[in-house]
Structures are given as structure tokens and as C-alpha cells.
Design a protein around this motif. Structure first.
Motif, PDB file in Angstrom:
ATOM      1  N   PRO A   1      -8.368   8.017   8.490  1.00 60.39           N
ATOM      2  CA  PRO A   1      -9.087   7.516   7.318  1.00 60.39           C
ATOM      3  C   PRO A   1     -10.253   8.430   6.953  1.00 60.39           C
ATOM      4  O   PRO A   1     -10.764   9.177   7.791  1.00 60.39           O
ATOM      5  CB  PRO A   1      -9.612   6.143   7.789  1.00 60.39           C
ATOM      6  CG  PRO A   1      -8.823   5.793   9.004  1.00 60.39           C
ATOM      7  CD  PRO A   1      -8.420   7.101   9.622  1.00 60.39           C
TER       8      PRO A   1
ATOM      9  N   SER B   1       0.492   2.555   4.879  1.00 61.53           N
ATOM     10  CA  SER B   1       0.167   2.728   6.300  1.00 61.53           C
ATOM     11  C   SER B   1       1.283   2.211   7.186  1.00 61.53           C
ATOM     12  O   SER B   1       1.629   2.846   8.193  1.00 61.53           O
ATOM     13  CB  SER B   1      -1.139   2.006   6.640  1.00 61.53           C
ATOM     14  OG  SER B   1      -2.224   2.608   5.982  1.00 61.53           O
TER      15      SER B   1
ATOM     16  N   SER C   1      -9.307   3.169  -1.856  1.00 63.04           N
ATOM     17  CA  SER C   1     -10.102   4.389  -1.970  1.00 63.04           C
ATOM     18  C   SER C   1      -9.736   5.113  -3.257  1.00 63.04           C
ATOM     19  O   SER C   1      -8.586   5.084  -3.701  1.00 63.04           O
ATOM     20  CB  SER C   1      -9.843   5.265  -0.755  1.00 63.04           C
ATOM     21  OG  SER C   1     -10.442   6.519  -0.921  1.00 63.04           O
TER      22      SER C   1
ATOM     23  N   ASP D   1      -6.709   6.992   2.797  1.00 63.20           N
ATOM     24  CA  ASP D   1      -6.257   5.606   2.890  1.00 63.20           C
ATOM     25  C   ASP D   1      -5.015   5.386   2.041  1.00 63.20           C
ATOM     26  O   ASP D   1      -5.115   5.237   0.819  1.00 63.20           O
ATOM     27  CB  ASP D   1      -7.378   4.672   2.431  1.00 63.20           C
ATOM     28  CG  ASP D   1      -6.991   3.208   2.502  1.00 63.20           C
ATOM     29  OD1 ASP D   1      -5.918   2.883   3.048  1.00 63.20           O
ATOM     30  OD2 ASP D   1      -7.773   2.379   2.005  1.00 63.20           O
TER      31      ASP D   1
END
Length: 119
Positions: free
Chosen positions: A112, A100, A1, A94
Motif C-alpha cells: 500500500p 486485492s 486512493s 491500493d
């Protein structure tokens, strides 16, 4: 992203341990300052000094991982948790696969991107 990643982290400060909490929070801010991918690292404190919020923003997932693997998280956060309890840790955006994984291990809930205005 291509959108920044934001964190909201909340703490309850242990009664009688505010000074220790403040000392570590200042160190965390000082040591985060030179990280090139950090856009925001702002602390907020309730008037009674019992609750604190940390708002963080990173340019991308690489910057998130750099922060999470650095001394601020690996060395200073454990010290901070000697004077406070983590009560909420939310991540918006993201942070990438590695980010993550690390964030999930740390107890973060990741939200998200869903809908946003484009600038």
C-alpha cells in the motif's frame, strides 16, 4: 486512493520457449492496449532473453479489476506460463477490496501507499 496502481511482474523464460513466450506477450500487449484504465503496459527483456519484466499501471482499482477479469489475465496468462515461470509479482498502491482479493489469489504481494510526493 486517487493514486494509480502499479504492478511489477517478473518471469524466467523457459529454455527453448522464447518464441512462444514472445508471441503470447505480444498478444497480451495488443489486447491490453484498448483498456481505458490502463496507463502503462511495458515489457522489458534481458539481453540473454531469459528474464522478462512487465511494468503495468492502472488509473484506479476499477481498472485493475477490469484487467484482471478480462481475457488477457484469464486466457493469455495461463498460456504465457507454459513458456515461463512467474518469479515475482508486486503491486504498489491500493487496488481496492476486490482487486486485492484477486491479486492475492494470483500470488501478488501488495504494497500500500506509504510516503509519496504530492503533485
Amino acid at each position: 486512493s486517487d493514486r494509480p496502481i502499479r504492478f511489477t511482474v517478473e518471469f524466467n523464460v523457459t529454455l527453448g520457449k522464447f518464441d512462444a513466450f514472445e508471441d503470447v506477450a505480444r498478444e497480451m500487449t495488443r489486447d491490453t492496449q484498448p483498456e481505458p484504465g490502463t496507463l502503462v503496459y511495458d515489457w522489458y527483456l534481458s539481453r540473454d532473453q531469459h528474464r522478462a519484466r512487465l511494468l503495468e499501471e492502472y488509473v484506479d482499482g476499477e481498472a485493475v479489476v477490469e484487467h484482471l477479469e478480462g481475457d488477457v489475465v484469464t486466457k493469455l496468462v495461463p498460456r504465457l506460463l507454459q513458456s515461463a515461470q512467474l518469479t515475482r509479482f508486486e503491486v504498489y498502491g491500493d487496488p481496492g477490496r476486490k482487486g486485492s482479493e484477486i491479486l492475492t489469489r494470483l500470488g501478488a504481494v501488495i504494497y500500500p501507499d506509504w510516503h509519496a510526493i504530492e503533485r
